[in-house]
Design a protein around this motif. Sequence first.
Motif, short mmCIF file in Angstrom:
data_model
loop_
_atom_site.label_atom_id
_atom_site.label_comp_id
_atom_site.label_asym_id
_atom_site.label_seq_id
_atom_site.Cartn_x
_atom_site.Cartn_y
_atom_site.Cartn_z
N ASP A 1 1.10 -1.57 -0.42
CA ASP A 1 0.31 0.03 -0.28
C ASP A 1 0.31 0.98 0.14
O ASP A 1 0.89 2.03 0.94
N ARG B 1 -0.80 -1.19 -4.34
CA ARG B 1 -1.87 -0.35 -4.70
C ARG B 1 -1.41 1.10 -4.44
O ARG B 1 -1.02 1.52 -3.57
N ASN C 1 -3.06 4.91 -5.43
CA ASN C 1 -4.03 6.26 -5.25
C ASN C 1 -3.59 7.18 -5.74
O ASN C 1 -3.06 8.00 -5.45
N ARG D 1 -3.28 -2.62 -8.59
CA ARG D 1 -4.33 -1.94 -7.67
C ARG D 1 -4.31 0.21 -8.63
O ARG D 1 -3.82 0.52 -7.35
N GLY E 1 -6.15 2.29 -6.63
CA GLY E 1 -7.22 2.69 -5.58
C GLY E 1 -7.80 3.96 -5.78
O GLY E 1 -6.76 4.68 -4.51
N ASN F 1 -10.15 6.75 -3.49
CA ASN F 1 -10.57 7.18 -2.39
C ASN F 1 -11.08 8.71 -2.24
O ASN F 1 -10.09 9.59 -2.35
N ALA G 1 -10.14 7.10 -11.87
CA ALA G 1 -9.68 5.68 -11.88
C ALA G 1 -9.58 5.47 -13.38
O ALA G 1 -8.64 4.43 -13.74
N SER H 1 -9.73 0.23 -7.91
CA SER H 1 -11.33 0.59 -6.98
C SER H 1 -12.19 1.58 -6.64
O SER H 1 -10.82 1.95 -7.29
N LYS I 1 -13.65 3.56 -3.66
CA LYS I 1 -13.95 3.35 -1.97
C LYS I 1 -14.67 4.66 -1.62
O LYS I 1 -13.91 5.97 -1.76
N HIS J 1 -12.22 -4.39 -7.22
CA HIS J 1 -12.27 -4.73 -5.36
C HIS J 1 -12.73 -3.96 -5.34
O HIS J 1 -13.28 -2.15 -6.35
N THR K 1 -15.02 2.41 2.47
CA THR K 1 -14.23 2.65 3.42
C THR K 1 -14.99 3.26 4.93
O THR K 1 -15.75 3.49 4.69
#
Length: 421
Positions: free
Chosen positions: A102, A125, A127, A156, A158, A160, A197, A217, A219, A242, A246
């Motif tokens: 992460d 992962r 962001n 990934r 991800g 958020n 994304a 993903s 979230k 995924h 969250t």
Amino acid sequence: MNDLGAGNTITDIEAGPKPRRRSVPVRMGDVTVGGNAPIVVQSMTNTDTADIDATVAQVTALARAGSELVRITVDRKEAAAAVPHIYEKLLKRGIDVPLVGDFHYIGHTLLAEHPACAQALAKYRINPGNVGFKDKKDKQFGAIIELAIANDKAVRIGVNWGSLDQDLLTGLMDENAARANPKSARAVMHEAIVQSALKSAEQARAIGLGAEKIILSAKVSQVQDLVAVNSMLARRCDYALHLGLTEAGMGSKGIAGSSAAMGILLQQGIGDTIRVSLTPEPGGDRTLEVKVAQEILQTMGLRSFVPVVAACPGCGRTTSTVFQELARDIEAFLRAEMPAWREKYPGAEALNVAVMGCIVNGPGESKHADIGISLPGTGEAPAAPVFIDGKKALTLRGPAIASDFKALVVDYVDKRFGAGA
């Protein structure tokens, strides 16, 4: 007029979720996410990754509980340096669960300066909202993608909503404000999450990362928002997705929210891997999030992990606590036995057991189970009929009903799923 009365009709409704949305499969070691692969259960450690022994212990616990991917935080050089040692110690324990790193803010630097970390991880992962800022954003995102390509790793992306790309969001808000009929701020937020994304995935593809290496993903922390953004993503791409609510919260709130949100999406055929992001009680068991994720998938009929125990909630007819204690003990016993049973008794995870508290629904529910028991309720004779494969097999009596029934369950599993079955 039909038999149901005027204005009523019988409609055939097919039970079960819609067919899985087609997605590009992503392979990480022995685990495949997407395509026709079973929906994967993921979890995350909350140890300091630099604490090698603590992280190894928690990854081991999560993997043994059934987590098929485990994410660990890689936030500084000490954590990055620890990752290959964690990986090696896990292998010595016989734990080969893929590890997900992460990364936030300085992932490009950590992966470049710690090549053993970059190689030990199965997936990175990142962001897009905090991979870098202003002019550095694209450069640092690209650096991580290039490292993923060089090390043949999955990524990934991800998004958020707590760390959404503010330049993208501001631009979409400005465009929306100029419309004759502007959308709600919430709708614009959803679009910003989805665009973040998809644009990041396009950027990764342009650098050279294949679709078979990308998982997306989106979230958020509210049920309806999670359903909305993932439904939008599912319509607009074929990347593996995924799912996870969250900051779901603690205890029953987190379980209810995660179950509701992911249940809706899974019923629609959306989702290739899931995580239940529960806030543990102080000193609580981190593996609870794995158990809940498994139970979501199993109760929806999407996967089987442990035998299902059906038990009535109890009422004034069931003043005895015997059935409650037996249901609890049988469920705990079956979950404890499953790691060994998966090898010794293939298929035992699909077993259905019923533990009922009185004669009202007890016999009927027990007949529907593979093996079930109907314990005596208030005022009933002190006898407990046992049903096996839909037929009454015997009646248990006396103080050893619980242990006798447990022995019958073990015998049933051996005869049905054992080598000689």
